[in-house]
Design a protein around this motif. Sequence first.
Motif, mmCIF file in Angstrom:
data_model
loop_
_atom_site.group_PDB
_atom_site.id
_atom_site.type_symbol
_atom_site.label_atom_id
_atom_site.label_comp_id
_atom_site.label_asym_id
_atom_site.label_seq_id
_atom_site.Cartn_x
_atom_site.Cartn_y
_atom_site.Cartn_z
ATOM 1 N N MET B 123 28.799 -5.157 -4.739
ATOM 2 C CA MET B 123 27.739 -6.134 -4.497
ATOM 3 C C MET B 123 26.760 -6.129 -5.666
ATOM 4 S SD MET B 123 27.994 -7.555 -1.360
ATOM 5 C CE MET B 123 26.341 -7.871 -0.690
ATOM 6 N N ARG B 124 26.333 -4.917 -6.016
ATOM 7 C CA ARG B 124 25.337 -4.792 -7.074
ATOM 8 C C ARG B 124 25.833 -5.406 -8.384
ATOM 9 N NH1 ARG B 124 24.101 1.249 -8.523
ATOM 10 N NH2 ARG B 124 26.073 0.930 -9.629
ATOM 11 N N ALA B 125 27.126 -5.228 -8.656
ATOM 12 C CA ALA B 125 27.695 -5.722 -9.922
ATOM 13 C C ALA B 125 27.528 -7.230 -10.058
ATOM 14 C CB ALA B 125 29.173 -5.341 -10.005
ATOM 15 N N GLN B 126 27.599 -7.952 -8.933
ATOM 16 C CA GLN B 126 27.456 -9.413 -8.993
ATOM 17 C C GLN B 126 26.092 -9.814 -9.544
ATOM 18 O OE1 GLN B 126 30.221 -10.720 -5.232
ATOM 19 N NE2 GLN B 126 28.013 -10.683 -4.961
ATOM 20 N N PHE B 127 25.071 -9.032 -9.189
ATOM 21 C CA PHE B 127 23.718 -9.397 -9.596
ATOM 22 C C PHE B 127 23.429 -8.969 -11.037
ATOM 23 C CE2 PHE B 127 23.951 -9.466 -5.064
ATOM 24 C CZ PHE B 127 23.445 -10.731 -4.810
ATOM 25 N N ALA B 128 24.237 -8.056 -11.542
ATOM 26 C CA ALA B 128 24.168 -7.758 -12.973
ATOM 27 C C ALA B 128 24.715 -8.952 -13.763
ATOM 28 C CB ALA B 128 24.950 -6.492 -13.285
ATOM 29 N N ILE B 129 25.745 -9.606 -13.203
ATOM 30 C CA ILE B 129 26.280 -10.820 -13.837
ATOM 31 C C ILE B 129 25.222 -11.921 -13.826
ATOM 32 C CG2 ILE B 129 27.988 -12.666 -13.575
ATOM 33 C CD1 ILE B 129 29.949 -10.580 -12.507
#
Lengths: 413, 413
Positions: B123-129
């Motif tokens: 989930m967190r990785a999506q918001f890094a994108i």
Amino acid sequence: MITRILAADVPRHIGSRVRTAGWIHRRRELKSVTFLVIRDRSGLVQVVLTEPVELTEETVVQVEGMVTASEQAPGGAEITQPVITVLSEPAKAPPFDLYRPRLSATLPTILDNAPVALRHPGMRAQFAITAASVAGFRAALDAQGFTEIHTPKIVGTVTESGANVFGIDYFGRRAYLAQSPQLFKQSLVGVFERVYEVGPVFRAEPHDTTRHLAQYTSLDAELGFITDHHDVMAVLTETLRTMVSTIGERLPEVELPVVPAEIPEIHFANALALIGAQPDEPDLAPAHERSLSDWALRTHDSEFLYVTGYPMRKRPFYTHPEPGRPDHSNSFDLLFRGVELVTGGQRLHSYADYLAVLPDPEPYRSYLDAFAYGMPPHGGFALGLERWTARLVGAANIRQTTLFPRDLNRLSP
Amino acid sequence: MITRILAADVPRHIGSRVRTAGWIHRRRELKSVTFLVIRDRSGLVQVVLTEPVELTEETVVQVEGMVTASEQAPGGAEITQPVITVLSEPAKAPPFDLYRPRLSATLPTILDNAPVALRHPGMRAQFAITAASVAGFRAALDAQGFTEIHTPKIVGTVTESGANVFGIDYFGRRAYLAQSPQLFKQSLVGVFERVYEVGPVFRAEPHDTTRHLAQYTSLDAELGFITDHHDVMAVLTETLRTMVSTIGERLPEVELPVVPAEIPEIHFANALALIGAQPDEPDLAPAHERSLSDWALRTHDSEFLYVTGYPMRKRPFYTHPEPGRPDHSNSFDLLFRGVELVTGGQRLHSYADYLAVLPDPEPYRSYLDAFAYGMPPHGGFALGLERWTARLVGAANIRQTTLFPRDLNRLSP
């Protein structure tokens, strides 16, 4: 067709034909010659015509011509033998002269006519400072491992104070405009450890003051795994330094404050004693803030001053108390040139602490979850962008450094 | 005290004692050994204990220990001989296991528990994108001479459509949440020529769909001195390219689309013919958009497609008609992987044109001023940030790529 060049680049093309475009900033008719000063986003360029022209100021034009050296012209060059094409004609004349060094109009007239008043180069320059400041804010925090976030501006629960909140009809339910991203950014410390947001916040300020608006841009940051508020202050100081240096890089003509290697700090209790205020004062009045700023400048040669340890009773519920001195808090304000610019501090991080301080935790239930699932010691700060620019340029009223201010009386443009 | 290092950096310290901090992501008790996997913002690190520990998952800890090479450990190293300090204990267990490759919960459960669900590394990785995309958006436009702006989100006049606007009680007056920064960014073309804004926009969407939200983040740009909408599309293409490359620089593990040197373009009328739709269709249906995207991929090897020349009757009042074909417009949509991602086009710039298209110009009076004082031909675009990330990561529902979504039914967390 020749590619358009900007006004500021014209002096680099002496001896060539160029194309520029912009607004007629000023027209001066002399006996045998007409000067048009053309304004674009980069600056001004002078165009010389041997015949009079009918075009009025604010006409949008394209000018092709020869770049000729001229000692009298701004930048040492002007455009001669021009061919002028009108791109758009104004329907009416501006209510003030845009070419004068300062707009000669009252603030209400300027604000009522913001779309045209902002075209004044002096006005426009302020917002270039604002843009550079935000770029510096982000660059500093990106470099320190922060993640940018975007949080809801429509909330079901008031987080700061019920008095100055805007209500919304949300699909038939009562909702509010967010007064800050406070609980969201704290929640997200649990996800990203370090977060920042640049976004609008909303305060239904019932008073018409020179330093409050119904909407302003808040530069918010929050970070976990801190020891106390001093870790937050260290990040803020570094961020301010990059904000100032970014303005300097983009706008070398701007006079900038010096961010000292170490910004001086004074505890609230000592601050009261220093300025001779009653020891039970719960907060600093504007006059107190000015005195303290004067003191920091006099004794520490610093335009910035941290005041720490504000009394708990005037800080919001999420404030972390000062260990061993529980009437005071691990909080700070940063004063800059006599005004509070940033508020910050360490927050409560234990779920039990939140349950203890909130008389009715129910409305906060879904936000408190973040604390129920394990949250490190953390803290953060919020800086008002328009206020920062106002202090930098010496604007007396925050409305002068806001593109389209919103206040008690103003809802347009 | 040793300075804290991040989990991702642990393998670079083999043979040294280090300090890390984070959340207990997973605990595994074997017969003679206990493994703790610690999660921080950078990744995971394994800690090996020779005795059982009582600590539950999501406990926030600090770990000091020796970095030891280990083929089985993630990154080839683990921490042995640890000294563990508890920083914060969870009050309850998460409603799902955060250590599993995917959260095994329904979307409503995930959204109800967003503060803890977002801790899942996937989930967190999506918001890094998302954060990298915005950084790329700004970098591209900064490099092209744009100025960042911050405009009012509280407005006195509805600009897009009266149907889906939120009303506010504004000091006893009726006001609205801005559905877009449209008229502000156009006004500011008169000041800065080229502007962009990243900010929230608000739509009271009465339908519960997978691609609409009550608040989303709009990446808006507007530029003057254009010939037509193709100049806007050129800026957008360049901006998309930098958005994609910035994601690639920050997150090399993300699979990225290719932004072609020239994104293919098809006129609306030809698009209808191509997909066999009735020639009097006023807009593209979602199925049409999917067919056209498929066609672009098949024939142009492009996941992006510009559809230009939409009928005037379905575009907003500020849309510029197509010269010589006034039922069509100088507008475009950018389709990406079957969905409309960006809407843009050339705008009307003459004051007289605005007076002609607005049945009642009075509510717009203060905004129209910008056009009365001379405005160059201009245009711009708006890109929905959450939708962009959703298409990039293949999320079926836009709520999956929104930190705290707001919709018809959802007002918290």
